[in-house]
Design a protein around this motif. Structure first.
Motif, PDB file in Angstrom:
ATOM      1  N   ALA A 195      10.422   5.598  11.834  1.00 38.77           N
ATOM      2  CA  ALA A 195       9.210   6.406  11.985  1.00 38.77           C
ATOM      3  C   ALA A 195       9.224   7.637  11.081  1.00 38.77           C
ATOM      4  N   ASP A 196      10.421   8.057  10.615  1.00 41.78           N
ATOM      5  CA  ASP A 196      10.535   9.235   9.744  1.00 41.78           C
ATOM      6  C   ASP A 196      10.200   8.920   8.289  1.00 41.78           C
ATOM      7  N   LEU A 197      10.100   7.649   7.944  1.00 40.94           N
ATOM      8  CA  LEU A 197       9.908   7.242   6.550  1.00 40.94           C
ATOM      9  C   LEU A 197       8.623   6.435   6.443  1.00 40.94           C
ATOM     10  N   GLN A 198       7.700   6.937   5.664  1.00 40.40           N
ATOM     11  CA  GLN A 198       6.412   6.266   5.495  1.00 40.40           C
ATOM     12  C   GLN A 198       6.433   5.409   4.215  1.00 40.40           C
ATOM     13  N   LEU A 199       5.889   4.214   4.320  1.00 40.62           N
ATOM     14  CA  LEU A 199       5.816   3.347   3.151  1.00 40.62           C
ATOM     15  C   LEU A 199       4.850   3.944   2.127  1.00 40.62           C
ATOM     16  N   PRO A 200       5.288   4.138   0.868  1.00 36.08           N
ATOM     17  CA  PRO A 200       4.355   4.646  -0.153  1.00 36.08           C
ATOM     18  C   PRO A 200       3.165   3.702  -0.296  1.00 36.08           C
ATOM     19  N   GLU A 201       1.974   4.239  -0.118  1.00 35.13           N
ATOM     20  CA  GLU A 201       0.785   3.410  -0.233  1.00 35.13           C
ATOM     21  C   GLU A 201       0.529   2.979  -1.668  1.00 35.13           C
ATOM     22  N   GLU A 202       1.022   3.779  -2.609  1.00 36.70           N
ATOM     23  CA  GLU A 202       0.823   3.485  -4.028  1.00 36.70           C
ATOM     24  C   GLU A 202       2.101   3.807  -4.775  1.00 36.70           C
ATOM     25  N   ILE A 203       2.588   2.858  -5.544  1.00 31.92           N
ATOM     26  CA  ILE A 203       3.788   3.064  -6.354  1.00 31.92           C
ATOM     27  C   ILE A 203       3.386   3.064  -7.822  1.00 31.92           C
ATOM     28  N   PRO A 204       3.629   4.164  -8.539  1.00 30.34           N
ATOM     29  CA  PRO A 204       3.307   4.186  -9.971  1.00 30.34           C
ATOM     30  C   PRO A 204       4.134   3.142 -10.719  1.00 30.34           C
ATOM     31  N   LEU A 205       3.470   2.336 -11.509  1.00 34.19           N
ATOM     32  CA  LEU A 205       4.144   1.284 -12.275  1.00 34.19           C
ATOM     33  C   LEU A 205       3.953   1.584 -13.762  1.00 34.19           C
TER      34      LEU A 205
END
Length: 475
Positions: free
Chosen positions: A257-267
């Motif tokens: 719960a402390d770590l949110q999945l990045p909604e957008e990853i720069p590629l």
């Protein structure tokens, strides 16, 4: 200064490709933003203040970073020291001595006395090596490439430290989630064991069913011991990475719960990867160094010319130094041209060329591995999303099946083996879901690392002597 023999280094061109691999399938809740730049503090994409604080603490205390910084400073100072070789050298020297000479040395073999002499000298000496064929400048070029190598090793140390901490934090979060699941399962199994004991006393079930349930409960407890051991070892690793001893207090604790999945990853664009990966830039620096060494080996086959001059004073009495009568001076040059070296210079040049060819091959290998790394992580991230969807469905179905089985076992309408299967499936589904969630986080961090980690966007005041600003200007 003259010419510079040997090859002039040219940076290898970036691979002419448009994509790292096949475009990944649509990933729910996450998007790869093609062409966007990676932030310097890429770990903030996980929106965890704990992770940010821990990484900053590690940057301030890590001995690995201190070691990399010292190696970079050493390389720079070696370069600065060698730069003086292109300038005239000015030395001052002084000498004073007393001599006792036998008179026989001056044609008086029968003399029984000696001659006492005193000599004093003070002089200013100037020498200048003319770098006619670029040997000194090629050596400076080599040392400059060594500075670049150590600088990118330093950047790699930063990137690896942040990536290792992120991976360890995600691993800790996954273990805590699995421990919580097993604790819930153990409580459920204890309740089932109590029900089975009651049914056995009433003659509604067999003693073997009770023993099997107790065995399953003990297995869950044993698994908890193993997971807690792994959690403790992970905490020890995090402490080490943060520059602390395992016994020192580590305030940051991580859950999913402390770590949110990045909604957008720069590629980044594929053509940018060779500029962004510290390992590729390090390999490029070694290639540059090898190129400069070919120039050094070539220049050794040409003449060396040194001009020198001296002015000073020579006297037999100290008090006569620096008087007009004691003045002495000299000027001249030294010219050295190798003639017969028995293959030493030619084979040395061949060896330098072979070292350059080796560095070229290693550079290409590093580039290939980097592109494979990015492609593999992208494919893993795509698979993570697919696995997560499957695990979410499996967990939902397993929870519904377990609730139904518990209701049926209390009513005596279900065999114990069916309940045991339902419990085992529920545990496996929830653990699988936790692992799938952690894998998405872990591979998101791995992709950011594989793309270079955004070190080039770090402000100059947090970089080494403005090197990051120079990189930005180069871009």
């Amino acid at each position: 200064m003259g010419c510079m023999v040997g090859p002039d280094f040219q940076r290898p061109a970036a691979p002419n490709v448009q994509n790292f691999a096949d475009q990944p399938a649509e990933m729910p809740n996450q998007r790869l933003a093609a062409g966007q730049d990676i932030p310097a503090e890429w770990w903030t994409l996980f929106r965890s203040e704990k992770l940010k604080r821990l990484i900053e603490k590690a940057f301030a205390r890590s001995p690995d970073l201190e070691s990399a910084q010292a190696a970079l400073t050493q390389a720079k100072e070696s370069l600065f020291a060698q730069e003086g070789s292109l300038m005239p050298a000015l030395d001052i020297s002084g000498m004073g001595k007393r001599l006792s000479l036998n008179s026989g040395m001056f044609g008086d073999p029968n003399g029984n006395g000696g001659i006492m002499m005193a000599m004093y000298n003070a002089s200013l000496n100037l020498s200048y090596t003319i770098d006619t064929f670029g040997a000194l400048r090629r050596q400076l070029e080599d040392l400059g490439a060594q500075v670049d190598y150590q600088r990118f090793q330093w950047e790699a140390a930063y990137l690896n430290l942040a990536s290792n901490i992120a991976a360890a934090a995600i691993g800790e979060a996954s273990l805590r989630e699995q421990i919580g699941i097993l604790q819930d399962v153990a409580v459920s199994q204890e309740q089932s064991l109590e029900i089975l004991n009651q049914q056995w006393r009433l003659g509604a079930t067999t003693w073997s069913a009770v023993l099997s349930q107790e065995s399953a409960l003990n297995q869950a407890r044993a698994d908890l011991v193993t997971l807690r051991q792994q959690l403790a070892q992970t905490r020890h690793r995090i402490a080490m990475l943060a520059g602390q001893l395992p016994g020192e207090a580590l305030t940051e604790e991580f859950t999913l719960a402390d770590l949110q999945l990045p909604e957008e990853i720069p590629l980044s664009l594929p053509s940018k990867l060779v500029e962004q990966r510290p390992d590729i830039r390090s390999a490029e620096a070694l290639l540059h160094s090898a190129s400069a060494q070919v120039g050094v080996a070539t220049a050794k086959r040409f003449p060396d010319l040194t001009i020198n001059a001296s002015i000073g004073s020579f006297a037999t009495k100290a008090g006569m130094l620096f008087t007009p009568a004691s003045e002495i001076w000299s000027q001249g040059f030294n010219l050295a041209q190798p003639l017969l070296q028995w293959g030493k210079l030619s084979h040395g040049l061949d060896a330098a060329k072979a070292a350059f060819a080796e560095a070229q091959a290693k550079y290409r290998s590093t580039v290939l591995q980097a592109f494979q790394n990015v492609a593999d992580v992208m494919k893993a991230l795509e698979a993570d999303h697919q696995v997560l969807t499957v695990q979410q469905n499996a967990s939902r179905i397993a929870a519904e099946n377990l609730a139904l089985s518990n209701a049926q076992i209390q009513a005596g309408a279900l065999s114990y083996l069916n309940l045991l299967d339902a419990q085992r499936n529920y545990q496996q589904a929830r653990v699988g879901l936790a692992k799938a969630q952690a894998a998405r986080l872990s591979d998101s961090a791995a992709l950011l690392q594989a793309l270079g980690g955004g070190w080039w966007n770090r402000p100059p005041d947090t970089s080494d002597s403005g090197d990051a600003a120079a990189e930005n200007a180069e871009r």
